[in-house]
Scaffold this active site. Structure first.
Site, mmCIF file in Angstrom:
data_model
loop_
_atom_site.group_PDB
_atom_site.id
_atom_site.type_symbol
_atom_site.label_atom_id
_atom_site.label_comp_id
_atom_site.label_asym_id
_atom_site.label_seq_id
_atom_site.Cartn_x
_atom_site.Cartn_y
_atom_site.Cartn_z
ATOM 1 N N SER A 128 0.829 -1.200 0.000
ATOM 2 C CA SER A 128 0.000 0.000 0.000
ATOM 3 C C SER A 128 0.867 1.254 0.000
ATOM 4 O O SER A 128 1.643 1.470 -0.925
ATOM 5 C CB SER A 128 -0.971 -0.042 1.178
ATOM 6 N N HIS A 180 -7.432 -6.118 0.026
ATOM 7 C CA HIS A 180 -6.263 -5.242 0.076
ATOM 8 C C HIS A 180 -5.185 -5.795 1.000
ATOM 9 O O HIS A 180 -3.994 -5.667 0.713
ATOM 10 C CB HIS A 180 -6.709 -3.851 0.547
ATOM 11 N N ASP A 215 -9.446 -6.794 -4.207
ATOM 12 C CA ASP A 215 -8.732 -5.608 -3.752
ATOM 13 C C ASP A 215 -9.462 -4.338 -4.177
ATOM 14 O O ASP A 215 -9.949 -4.243 -5.300
ATOM 15 C CB ASP A 215 -7.330 -5.607 -4.374
#
Length: 432
Positions: free
Chosen positions: A234, A407, A379
């Site tokens: 991320s 995610h 995701d």
């Protein structure tokens, strides 16, 4: 199963999670929440991290747990690495060294497809005490040029504890040392004051990026890591890419796990989404530009904060065992309510809607090493941005999607996530 002696030791060294999380529906929740808020400290943060890491099957021989690190195949230590020698900036670091391995590897270096990756994940029950060295200021790993390095970096609001389901499996690859860090200003690392002086977008984005990547570079020098495979999730993926662009000589391979900031804002580039993207309400934009963060809200909520974290983790990690959910609740609450620092980077780097102010898609052409993108099949980060970036990059690029994962794909499906990362590690070993 955990041995009785190791369980006793664990309960002594690492206190259990606060009662609040075990009595979510109790009439005494408010009082427990108040007590949890009042009692938080650096020591309780350390304990919350240790509860997650203590699940790892680090000290095993032939599938049997041992209580002595001297007899273990895998040695792990976690501690704070002083960047400047004055104790003001420390990066929390987990180092895992492997004395042996459990892998059957084919002659061409590929993983034996019959291997049961479930055995390379984690143990649901804590097995033994993980040695905690909170005041570590020296680095004493053996410097063997034949050892390769995997460095793992968490995302926004996270910490190295979030990878607890992955460390054991990844650490079994022969010839590799595993590092995992908390970014400066996040997790259990130091929380220096976050001051950005730049006025223009380019200026404050660069200052914000430098806050992380220059401290990371100093950390690398202290550990004397000449080359690494760099993995970031991320926001950690965004920062890993920026680091690899600036310091390509130290990154052999880049693994970007659901990286934020790849696509352009669709409202600025309507070709990406036909509808031009969803318009962000004005009040959200104002709060975002005022640098309001979820962590800041939690600190404002005081004793009501733990219940908010509980709702979040119960929703996001409902697939985990109850004990895992409880310990993740506690860990996330502690790292979120520590002094504000690195969290304030998010509104400088990203626009409202989680689009980068300086999109990676316009910079990834500078990447000089093989790059792999990993996304969960469910995701919220769109893998199509990586496909577009791949066409612009001048290096070998792969895009993989992990089934039954969102995610947090490393938590949702650690078996498949580990398999894909191990594949990249072994391919890197073959090519070099």
């Amino acid at each position: 199963m955990a041995s009785s002696s190791s369980s006793t030791l664990l309960s002594t060294v690492i206190p259990p999670a606060p009662v609040f999380f075990y009595k979510l529906r109790s009439p005494h929740v408010r009082f427990a929440s108040l007590r949890h808020w009042y009692s938080r400290s650096e020591q309780t943060l350390e304990a919350s991290e240790a509860r997650l890491l203590s699940r790892l099957a680090f000290f095993t021989i032939g599938g049997k747990t041992v209580n002595s690190p001297e007899n273990s195949k895998t040695l792990a230590r976690v501690g704070l690495v002083d960047l400047d020698g004055d104790g003001m900036r420390k990066i929390n670091t987990l180092v895992i060294d492997q004395k042996g391995n459990d892998f059957d590897i084919d002659k061409d270096g590929s993983i034996d497809e019959t291997l049961n990756y479930e055995q390379l994940g984690f143990t649901e029950i804590p097995q033994t005490d993980l040695k905690i060295q909170s005041n570590t200021t020296t680095v004493d790993e053996e410097k063997n040029p034949s050892i390769k390095n995997l460095v793992m970096c968490h995302g926004f609001g996270g910490g190295l504890g979030f990878f607890y389901r992955n460390y054991h499996g990844l650490s079994q690859v022969p010839g590799w040392r595993i590092y995992s860090i908390d970014w400066l200003g996040m997790g259990r690392s130091s929380r220096p004051q976050f001051i950005i002086k730049g006025k223009s977008v380019d200026e404050y984005v660069q200052e914000t990026e430098n806050f992380f990547i220059e401290s990371f570079e100093k950390w690398r020098k202290i550990h004397k890591i000449d080359k690494m495979t760099l993995l970031g999730h991320s926001l950690g993926g965004y920062l890993a890419a920026v680091y690899a662009i600036k310091y390509p000589m130290h990154v052999e391979k880049l693994i970007l796990v659901s990286p934020v900031g790849v696509p352009r804002n669709p409202q600025n580039d309507p070709r990406y989404f036909k509808d031009g993207g969803r318009k962000i309400p004005g009040w959200i934009v104002k709060l975002w530009n005022a640098h309001l963060t979820p962590q800041l809200i939690l600190r404002w909520l005081g004793p009501f904060g733990p219940s908010l974290v509980t709702k979040y983790t119960a929703h996001k990690f409902s697939h985990l065992e109850e004990i895992d959910q409880l310990d993740l609740h506690d860990y996330l609450y502690h790292i979120s309510t520590a002094a504000g620092s690195g969290e304030f980077a998010i509104t400088r780097i990203l626009e409202p809607g989680a689009y980068a102010r300086k999109p990676l898609i316009d910079r990834l052409y500078e990447i000089q090493m093989p790059t792999t993108f990993l996304y969960g099949e469910d995701d919220w980060m769109d893998y199509r941005a990586a496909e577009e970036a791949k066409d612009l990059m001048r290096v070998f690029v792969k895009i993989e999607r992990v089934p039954k994962a969102g995610h947090h794909l490393y938590l949702d499906n650690p078996t498949e996530f580990n398999r894909l990362v191990i594949k990249e590690m072994l391919e890197g070993s073959i090519n070099n």
